[in-house]
Write a protein that holds these residues in place. Structure first.
Motif, PDB file in Angstrom:
ATOM      1  N   GLY A 100       5.014  76.105 -12.427  1.00  0.00           N
ATOM      2  CA  GLY A 100       4.123  76.570 -11.368  1.00  0.00           C
ATOM      3  C   GLY A 100       2.879  75.712 -11.278  1.00  0.00           C
ATOM      4  O   GLY A 100       2.765  74.686 -11.961  1.00  0.00           O
ATOM      5  N   SER A 101       1.934  76.185 -10.470  1.00  0.00           N
ATOM      6  CA  SER A 101       0.735  75.388 -10.241  1.00  0.00           C
ATOM      7  C   SER A 101      -0.064  75.251 -11.550  1.00  0.00           C
ATOM      8  O   SER A 101      -0.273  76.223 -12.266  1.00  0.00           O
ATOM      9  N   GLY A 102      -0.453  74.014 -11.866  1.00  0.00           N
ATOM     10  CA  GLY A 102      -1.205  73.759 -13.105  1.00  0.00           C
ATOM     11  C   GLY A 102      -0.320  73.604 -14.330  1.00  0.00           C
ATOM     12  O   GLY A 102      -0.833  73.540 -15.458  1.00  0.00           O
ATOM     13  N   ALA A 103       1.011  73.546 -14.145  1.00  0.00           N
ATOM     14  CA  ALA A 103       1.920  73.426 -15.301  1.00  0.00           C
ATOM     15  C   ALA A 103       1.519  72.238 -16.169  1.00  0.00           C
ATOM     16  O   ALA A 103       1.140  71.179 -15.663  1.00  0.00           O
ATOM     17  N   GLY A 104       1.571  72.446 -17.483  1.00  0.00           N
ATOM     18  CA  GLY A 104       1.229  71.367 -18.416  1.00  0.00           C
ATOM     19  C   GLY A 104      -0.237  71.334 -18.790  1.00  0.00           C
ATOM     20  O   GLY A 104      -0.626  70.641 -19.725  1.00  0.00           O
ATOM     21  N   TYR A 284      -7.960  71.071 -16.818  1.00  0.00           N
ATOM     22  CA  TYR A 284      -7.466  71.651 -15.563  1.00  0.00           C
ATOM     23  C   TYR A 284      -8.627  72.256 -14.750  1.00  0.00           C
ATOM     24  O   TYR A 284      -8.721  72.054 -13.538  1.00  0.00           O
ATOM     25  N   LEU A 285      -9.505  72.968 -15.443  1.00  0.00           N
ATOM     26  CA  LEU A 285     -10.640  73.579 -14.734  1.00  0.00           C
ATOM     27  C   LEU A 285     -11.494  72.509 -14.062  1.00  0.00           C
ATOM     28  O   LEU A 285     -11.903  72.659 -12.902  1.00  0.00           O
ATOM     29  N   CYS A 286     -11.766  71.417 -14.798  1.00  0.00           N
ATOM     30  CA  CYS A 286     -12.568  70.327 -14.224  1.00  0.00           C
ATOM     31  C   CYS A 286     -11.871  69.763 -12.989  1.00  0.00           C
ATOM     32  O   CYS A 286     -12.497  69.568 -11.937  1.00  0.00           O
ATOM     33  N   GLU A 287     -10.576  69.522 -13.124  1.00  0.00           N
ATOM     34  CA  GLU A 287      -9.830  68.966 -11.976  1.00  0.00           C
ATOM     35  C   GLU A 287      -9.860  69.940 -10.797  1.00  0.00           C
ATOM     36  O   GLU A 287     -10.043  69.559  -9.650  1.00  0.00           O
ATOM     37  N   PHE A 288      -9.694  71.234 -11.111  1.00  0.00           N
ATOM     38  CA  PHE A 288      -9.665  72.262 -10.066  1.00  0.00           C
ATOM     39  C   PHE A 288     -10.963  72.237  -9.248  1.00  0.00           C
ATOM     40  O   PHE A 288     -10.957  72.421  -8.043  1.00  0.00           O
ATOM     41  N   TYR A 289     -12.079  71.978  -9.956  1.00  0.00           N
ATOM     42  CA  TYR A 289     -13.367  71.957  -9.259  1.00  0.00           C
ATOM     43  C   TYR A 289     -13.757  70.535  -8.820  1.00  0.00           C
ATOM     44  O   TYR A 289     -14.915  70.280  -8.483  1.00  0.00           O
ATOM     45  N   GLY A 290     -12.789  69.618  -8.879  1.00  0.00           N
ATOM     46  CA  GLY A 290     -13.032  68.256  -8.375  1.00  0.00           C
ATOM     47  C   GLY A 290     -13.876  67.395  -9.304  1.00  0.00           C
ATOM     48  O   GLY A 290     -14.442  66.387  -8.861  1.00  0.00           O
TER      49      GLY A 290
END
Ligand code: NAD
Ligand code: UGA
Length: 455
Positions: A100-104, A284-290
């Motif tokens: 799913g979204s964010g896998a890995g 992932y959190l950093c990437e999610f917030y750009g």
């Protein structure tokens, strides 16, 4: 009036839920504590003399409390405990998502969500729901949303109370924590939980924050710790090629009061169920917030760790191939004083050696061989076997790898063992614990992580 917590339920009887609830029950005799788990074998073990978690001091705490104000029950019997609870801890696993979204990278919150649904279904009256599991920041929003569907009109406060214990020292960490962190919006709930900890933790060590700061602080704390290990391991490689000694460098660094001496031990790489997953969750959190650069920064801490394990395995494999193709691996746990081998460097190192066609002789006094067998991949059919005694494991080995810093390995009489192993044997000490004087007297060369040869 401030609510009092006299009845606690905890969902999740793992490495955190079990020991934490045992210590709360021990320190708060008037509070009744029920630990619930879906895994009935685990619950049966908590109710037996062979606890499912090995931690120094845990047996004694459980012996004092179990059957007094602490009990372990299967989930199918847990509804009444949740209904009666003033506070319910969620202490289930939050592994990395595999699909799913964010896998890995992202944390899999499905176990947490299942707990929130269970609480929503069974809670009565007002209940404080406490995140004990490590969660991504803003996970409490998800929990609150699920709780709001409670069919009995239950009301809830959600707090974040992340756990900072380390395995192997869990009881000491719980009994004398550096700090207890409570994040929440409703001060009545925050203070009710603070009162539980106040039974044994000084108020100055109880830090109150907002919910999001508490959730993020836990991830950040693990990332900072992992980053220190990767930093010293990066230096260890430079020591090896320049003739510097990483122990000496670490001593110099650690004597700077701004840096401090802890977590500067070079190793084969960090393991354990949390550092990798929490680093990846942060990435992932950093990437999610750009936030691309912060994401790359935290990713590099994990990448360096993979590299450290790989280079150690490659060195050992190259040597073993020239000297009989048999390696003794001493230590499978991810650190000493635990039976836990989740993400242990031993897994990747053993699998690297097996892929290179090297036969393994494995030894660890605490890790269950049957369980460890399931993480080994032997496509080359090189073969592996488990031994309870070090003397047996090293028989015919051309390389001995020390992958866990068990005290008993520091006391090995290398003179005795040298006669059992293959000619040309080398010890690869991934934990800087081998008694080099004893090894040298026995004529055994030792490669130690981070030890340069200054000739
Ligand atoms: P664990 O896997 O040992 O235990 C989790 C338990 O939860 C398992 O026994 C599982 O059967 C149970 N469970 C899962 N879903 C359930 C459900 N819906 N209902 C009932 N039981 C359920 O995990 P752990 O090592 O105790 O870690 C738990 C959390 O604490 C994780 O978020 C971890 O990141 C965090 N944490 C762990 C440590 C540590 O040293 N292990 C330290 C600090 C924080
Ligand atoms: C870690 C943190 O220390 C805890 O505060 C946290 O609560 C926990 O993760 C978690 O969230 O699960 P833990 O993984 O049990 O605890 O053990 P650590 O002592 O942190 O060791 C982690 C790994 O780093 C081990 O493999 C250890 O051998 C390695 N390490 C540690 C080093 O290689 N060098 C060091 O100097 C320190």
């Amino acid at each position: 009036m401030k609510p009092r917590i006299l009845n606690i339920a905890c969902i999740g009887a793992g490495y955190v839920g079990g020991p934490t609830m045992a210590v709360i029950a021990d320190r708060c005799p008037e509070v009744s504590v029920t630990v619930i788990d879906l895994n009935e074998a685990r619950i049966a073990a908590w109710n037996s003399d062979a606890l499912p978690v090995y931690e120094p001091g845990l047996d004694e705490v459980v012996r004092r409390t179990r059957g007094r104000n602490l009990r372990f029950i299967p989930q199918r019997e847990g509804a009444a405990a949740v209904a009666a609870a003033d506070a319910v801890f969620i202490s289930v696993n939050t592994p990395t998502k595999t699909q799913g979204s964010g896998a890995g990278k992202a944390s899999d919150l499905s176990y947490v969500e299942a707990c929130a649904r269970y609480i929503a279904e069974h809670a009565k009256g007002h209940t404080i729901v406490i995140e004990k599991s490590t969660m991504p920041v803003r996970a409490a929003d998800t929990i609150k949303r699920i709780l709001s569907t409670s069919p009995h009109g239950g009301t809830f406060d959600v707090l974040s109370n992340p756990e900072f214990l380390a395995e192997g020292t869990a009881i000491r960490d719980l009994e004398k924590p550096d700090r207890v962190l409570i994040g929440g919006e409703a001060s009545r709930a925050v203070e009710a939980l603070a009162e539980v900890y106040a039974h044994w933790v000084p108020d100055t060590a109880i830090i109150r924050t907002g919910l999001w700061s508490a959730e993020l602080s836990k991830l950040a704390a693990n990332a900072f710790l992992a980053q220190r290990v990767s930093s010293i391991n990066a230096i260890s490689a430079l020591c090896e090629v320049t003739g510097a000694q990483v122990e000496e460098v670490a001593k110099v660094l650690g004597s700077d009061s701004r840096i401090g001496p802890k977590f500067l031990k070079a190793s084969v790489g960090f393991g354990g169920s949390c550092f990798k997953k929490d680093l990846l969750s942060l990435v992932y959190l950093c990437e999610f917030y750009g936030l691309t650069e912060p994401a790359a920064y935290w990713q590099s801490v994990q990448d360096l760790n993979e590299w450290q394990k790989r280079r150690f395995a490659q060195m050992a494999a190259a040597h073993a191939k020239k000297h009989g193709g048999v390696v003794a691996v001493l230590g499978l746990a991810f650190k000493k004083n635990t039976n836990d081998f989740r993400e242990s460097p031993a897994i990747d190192i053993c699998n690297h050696l097996l892929a290179a066609g090297i036969r393994l002789r494995l030894q660890d006094g605490r890790v269950d061989p049957e369980a460890f067998r399931s993480v080994l991949v032997d496509e080359t059919q090189a073969g592996f076997a488990f031994f309870s005694q070090v003397e047996e494991a090293v028989r015919g080995a051309g390389a001995i790898l020390i992958l866990t810093e068990w005290d008993s390995y520091a006391e090995i009489d290398w003179g005795k063992l040298s006669r059992l192993s293959a000619p040309g044997i080398t010890i690869f000490d991934g934990r800087t614990i081998v008694d080099r004087v004893s090894a040298m007297k026995a004529g055994l060369p030792v490669f130690v992580v981070g030890q340069g040869n200054d000739k």
